[in-house]
Structure formats: structure tokens, C-alpha cells
Design a protein around this motif. Sequence first.
Motif, PDB file in Angstrom:
ATOM      1  N   VAL A 182       0.871  -1.173   0.000  1.00 23.52           N
ATOM      2  CA  VAL A 182       0.000   0.000   0.000  1.00 23.52           C
ATOM      3  C   VAL A 182       0.906   1.221   0.000  1.00 23.52           C
ATOM      4  N   PRO A 183       0.909   1.995  -1.089  1.00 21.61           N
ATOM      5  CA  PRO A 183       1.857   3.106  -1.193  1.00 21.61           C
ATOM      6  C   PRO A 183       1.410   4.384  -0.496  1.00 21.61           C
ATOM      7  N   TRP A 184       0.543   4.261   0.492  1.00 25.27           N
ATOM      8  CA  TRP A 184       0.086   5.376   1.316  1.00 25.27           C
ATOM      9  C   TRP A 184       0.169   4.953   2.768  1.00 25.27           C
ATOM     10  N   GLY A 185       0.130   5.922   3.672  1.00 26.78           N
ATOM     11  CA  GLY A 185       0.390   5.664   5.071  1.00 26.78           C
ATOM     12  C   GLY A 185      -0.722   4.941   5.808  1.00 26.78           C
ATOM     13  N   PRO A 186      -0.382   4.334   6.954  1.00 30.72           N
ATOM     14  CA  PRO A 186      -1.381   3.660   7.786  1.00 30.72           C
ATOM     15  C   PRO A 186      -2.463   4.638   8.244  1.00 30.72           C
ATOM     16  N   GLY A 187      -3.693   4.149   8.284  1.00 29.92           N
ATOM     17  CA  GLY A 187      -4.789   4.951   8.799  1.00 29.92           C
ATOM     18  C   GLY A 187      -5.564   5.731   7.767  1.00 29.92           C
ATOM     19  N   GLY A 188      -5.017   5.895   6.558  1.00 33.75           N
ATOM     20  CA  GLY A 188      -5.735   6.602   5.507  1.00 33.75           C
ATOM     21  C   GLY A 188      -6.801   5.726   4.872  1.00 33.75           C
ATOM     22  N   PRO A 189      -7.642   6.305   3.996  1.00 30.59           N
ATOM     23  CA  PRO A 189      -8.730   5.534   3.391  1.00 30.59           C
ATOM     24  C   PRO A 189      -8.265   4.311   2.604  1.00 30.59           C
ATOM     25  N   THR A 190      -7.191   4.469   1.798  1.00 32.49           N
ATOM     26  CA  THR A 190      -6.707   3.337   1.006  1.00 32.49           C
ATOM     27  C   THR A 190      -6.176   2.240   1.908  1.00 32.49           C
ATOM     28  N   ASP A 191      -5.405   2.628   2.922  1.00 26.85           N
ATOM     29  CA  ASP A 191      -4.849   1.653   3.853  1.00 26.85           C
ATOM     30  C   ASP A 191      -5.959   0.935   4.623  1.00 26.85           C
ATOM     31  N   ALA A 192      -6.951   1.678   5.095  1.00 24.15           N
ATOM     32  CA  ALA A 192      -8.035   1.066   5.866  1.00 24.15           C
ATOM     33  C   ALA A 192      -8.779   0.036   5.030  1.00 24.15           C
ATOM     34  N   PHE A 193      -9.061   0.381   3.768  1.00 29.47           N
ATOM     35  CA  PHE A 193      -9.744  -0.580   2.906  1.00 29.47           C
ATOM     36  C   PHE A 193      -8.853  -1.781   2.616  1.00 29.47           C
ATOM     37  N   ALA A 194      -7.581  -1.536   2.334  1.00 27.10           N
ATOM     38  CA  ALA A 194      -6.663  -2.633   2.009  1.00 27.10           C
ATOM     39  C   ALA A 194      -6.599  -3.645   3.141  1.00 27.10           C
ATOM     40  N   ARG A 195      -6.652  -3.188   4.368  1.00 27.06           N
ATOM     41  CA  ARG A 195      -6.580  -4.101   5.504  1.00 27.06           C
ATOM     42  C   ARG A 195      -7.851  -4.944   5.637  1.00 27.06           C
ATOM     43  N   VAL A 196      -8.987  -4.340   5.355  1.00 26.76           N
ATOM     44  CA  VAL A 196     -10.238  -5.099   5.396  1.00 26.76           C
ATOM     45  C   VAL A 196     -10.243  -6.174   4.307  1.00 26.76           C
ATOM     46  N   LEU A 197      -9.866  -5.796   3.077  1.00 24.46           N
ATOM     47  CA  LEU A 197      -9.848  -6.768   1.986  1.00 24.46           C
ATOM     48  C   LEU A 197      -8.792  -7.846   2.231  1.00 24.46           C
ATOM     49  N   SER A 198      -7.615  -7.451   2.704  1.00 21.98           N
ATOM     50  CA  SER A 198      -6.547  -8.423   2.936  1.00 21.98           C
ATOM     51  C   SER A 198      -6.950  -9.457   3.978  1.00 21.98           C
ATOM     52  N   GLN A 199      -7.629  -9.003   5.006  1.00 18.58           N
ATOM     53  CA  GLN A 199      -8.103  -9.932   6.031  1.00 18.58           C
ATOM     54  C   GLN A 199      -9.077 -10.940   5.433  1.00 18.58           C
ATOM     55  N   ARG A 200      -9.974 -10.461   4.562  1.00 21.43           N
ATOM     56  CA  ARG A 200     -10.938 -11.363   3.944  1.00 21.43           C
ATOM     57  C   ARG A 200     -10.252 -12.345   2.990  1.00 21.43           C
ATOM     58  N   LEU A 201      -9.293 -11.860   2.197  1.00 21.32           N
ATOM     59  CA  LEU A 201      -8.574 -12.753   1.292  1.00 21.32           C
ATOM     60  C   LEU A 201      -7.795 -13.808   2.066  1.00 21.32           C
ATOM     61  N   SER A 202      -7.227 -13.416   3.201  1.00 18.55           N
ATOM     62  CA  SER A 202      -6.501 -14.382   4.024  1.00 18.55           C
ATOM     63  C   SER A 202      -7.427 -15.500   4.476  1.00 18.55           C
ATOM     64  N   THR A 203      -8.642 -15.132   4.871  1.00 16.25           N
ATOM     65  CA  THR A 203      -9.608 -16.127   5.318  1.00 16.25           C
ATOM     66  C   THR A 203     -10.055 -17.021   4.168  1.00 16.25           C
ATOM     67  N   ASP A 204     -10.351 -16.417   3.032  1.00 15.09           N
ATOM     68  CA  ASP A 204     -10.891 -17.174   1.905  1.00 15.09           C
ATOM     69  C   ASP A 204      -9.847 -18.051   1.224  1.00 15.09           C
ATOM     70  N   LEU A 205      -8.612 -17.565   1.132  1.00 16.76           N
ATOM     71  CA  LEU A 205      -7.594 -18.289   0.368  1.00 16.76           C
ATOM     72  C   LEU A 205      -6.607 -19.060   1.236  1.00 16.76           C
ATOM     73  N   GLY A 206      -6.711 -18.898   2.556  1.00 13.06           N
ATOM     74  CA  GLY A 206      -5.934 -19.753   3.440  1.00 13.06           C
ATOM     75  C   GLY A 206      -4.478 -19.381   3.618  1.00 13.06           C
ATOM     76  N   GLN A 207      -4.090 -18.169   3.177  1.00 16.33           N
ATOM     77  CA  GLN A 207      -2.726 -17.689   3.382  1.00 16.33           C
ATOM     78  C   GLN A 207      -2.779 -16.227   3.828  1.00 16.33           C
ATOM     79  N   PRO A 208      -1.809 -15.777   4.628  1.00 10.84           N
ATOM     80  CA  PRO A 208      -1.795 -14.371   5.046  1.00 10.84           C
ATOM     81  C   PRO A 208      -1.605 -13.430   3.851  1.00 10.84           C
ATOM     82  N   PHE A 209      -2.246 -12.275   3.917  1.00 13.71           N
ATOM     83  CA  PHE A 209      -2.061 -11.193   2.954  1.00 13.71           C
ATOM     84  C   PHE A 209      -1.631  -9.951   3.744  1.00 13.71           C
ATOM     85  N   PRO A 210      -0.391  -9.930   4.245  1.00 12.38           N
ATOM     86  CA  PRO A 210       0.038  -8.813   5.087  1.00 12.38           C
ATOM     87  C   PRO A 210       0.197  -7.521   4.290  1.00 12.38           C
ATOM     88  N   VAL A 211      -0.224  -6.404   4.903  1.00 15.91           N
ATOM     89  CA  VAL A 211      -0.099  -5.093   4.274  1.00 15.91           C
ATOM     90  C   VAL A 211       1.288  -4.529   4.551  1.00 15.91           C
TER      91      VAL A 211
END
Length: 325
Positions: A38-67
Amino acid sequence: MPMPRRGLIAASLGLAAPALSSAGAQEAYPSRPVSVVVPWGPGGPTDAFARVLSQRLSTDLGQPFPVDNRVGANGTIGMAFAARARPDGYTVVIAPNSTYAVAPHLYQLPYNNERDFVGIGLLVSMPIFMLVHRNSPATTVAEYVALARRPNSRLTYANASVGATSHLASEMLLQSAGIEVLEVNYRGGGPAVQAVVAGEAGMVFMPAAAVMGFIRSGELRALGVASATRSPLAPEVPTFREQGFPDVEIVEHVAMLAPAGTPQPILERLNAACRAALRAPDMQPRLDALAVTAETRPLGEWAAYAAAESAKWGAVVRARNIRVQ
């Protein structure tokens, strides 16, 4: 024997078939963590969304998606980092259109978007609002323009970052209305919004995620929304088109990209996984909380979208002579 939950999810997304690794052997994808730059800082709109999606992808695909936040130069530091990554599907980028469509028109970059990246697809959009202080005499866009046209007008607008979509929205209004308003630069969206709340600057354009609380509390007054239709987040706020300024139309899009050369089957799997995640009913409350709308499009639509988006913002940058100081 009943199929395990992970197997059911993989089958529904078309993920069960193996993908070729760089060594030529076959392995299931993903078989290890996938880094999400994520080429923007923690806490911003892009980062906040990326963390929500990454958490879901980790659950669905069975591997971590760390930001992995890589910040600087309107997102281009993170993009340059990702451009050097191996194109094996284990590094992706989540970035807004100000990074992948606007920044190339402002910076001399060590990478080329068309050569070095491939789009996995749009993910979400964020409506952008024009906001003024709660005590501003302007209650519509036309009234604001009239104030700007007064002799010796001292109106100012807060700019969070040169080349950000919020900055370009401000410049689009000035161009459309034929007015000039003094630009005051701030170091990020938070300080820019706070400057208008405090009365230090008179106006700001900002994605909904950063300002809905101020709108609902009455600390800021929204004069218009720059999307094609009214936002369900604030349906009482008219569009610029409704108010006689059809040229002011801008939405913050967030997309996922990968280094060029990433195998097509992996791109297709990631696209399918993102679309499934964003369409899941239990994700909707989380997207609403972030003030974003899902933009699930097939993989094949990326090239035409990216070309049109780049051409659109390149024209605005040239017309308004926007430069990085």
C-alpha cells in the motif's frame, strides 16, 4: 467425505486448479503469504480498505495477505518498490487512481505503468465531497463561485497533496467556473480537513471516508459531491452536474495491480477472489463503515479503463499547469 471449508471456497472461486511456478513445477496458489503493498500511510482511506480486503482474502484463500506500507511521493515510492518485485503472484499493490493514473503525469518515475504493471482490477470507489466551514456564507456551489468572483476575494482552499484526486477536483472546479482561489498546501488529508474545520482554509475536496463524521456532526458543510450521481452516504448533497457544473466529475478509485509478467491464471484467480470477497453479504457493513462502494469488474476491462483514466487526468494536469514543487 465432506469437502473442507477452504476447499469449498477455492472451488467456488475457480482456485482449485494448480498454477505453474517460476521453476516449472506445479503448486496450489497461494501456497505462502502474499505481500500487499500500500503506497500510502497507515490509517488513511486506502490503507483502511486494504486491511479489510486483505483480512478477507486471508480467510478465503488460506494464506496471510500482510499489508506493507511504502509511503512517499504521491504513492510512487511504493509503486517503484513493487515494480522490482518478482512477478510470481506473491506481491500485489492496492493503490488509488491518483497513484496509478495521475502521478505518472507529475513525476519522472523509475518505472512505467504500462510496461511494469498489469491490472488485476478495480476494487472500490470513494465519492469526493466539496466542503466548507460550517459558518461559510455559501450553501451551494454557485454561491461559493459568486463569492470567489467578488473583487479582492480572499478565498482559499486546502490541498492535502499535489496530484491527489482531492487536489484535482479543486482544480477542476476552478477551471469549470472560471475562478481562481488561493491554494494552501498541507501535509496530508487529516491536516487539510482540520484546517477547514478550524477556519484556517475556506474549502477542501476530500473522499467521503475522511469527512463523513464532520458532515454528520455539522462541523463541515458539503456543497456538492463530484460523482455522477448522489451518494447514498449523504443523499441530500447534490452533484455538481445538478448545480450546473457538469465538468466537475471525479471519483477516487482503488485498484489492485501486480508486477508485469505475473502469470495470467494467478491474475484471474486474484480478480475472482477480490470480486467474491467484495460481493459477500457480510462484507457490506464493513464497506459501508469505510464509506466505499464495491467496483467488481472482470479482469479484461482493466486495460481500457486504465488508458482512459490516464488520458483524463493527464489533460487536467496540463490544462491547470499542475506541478510538483
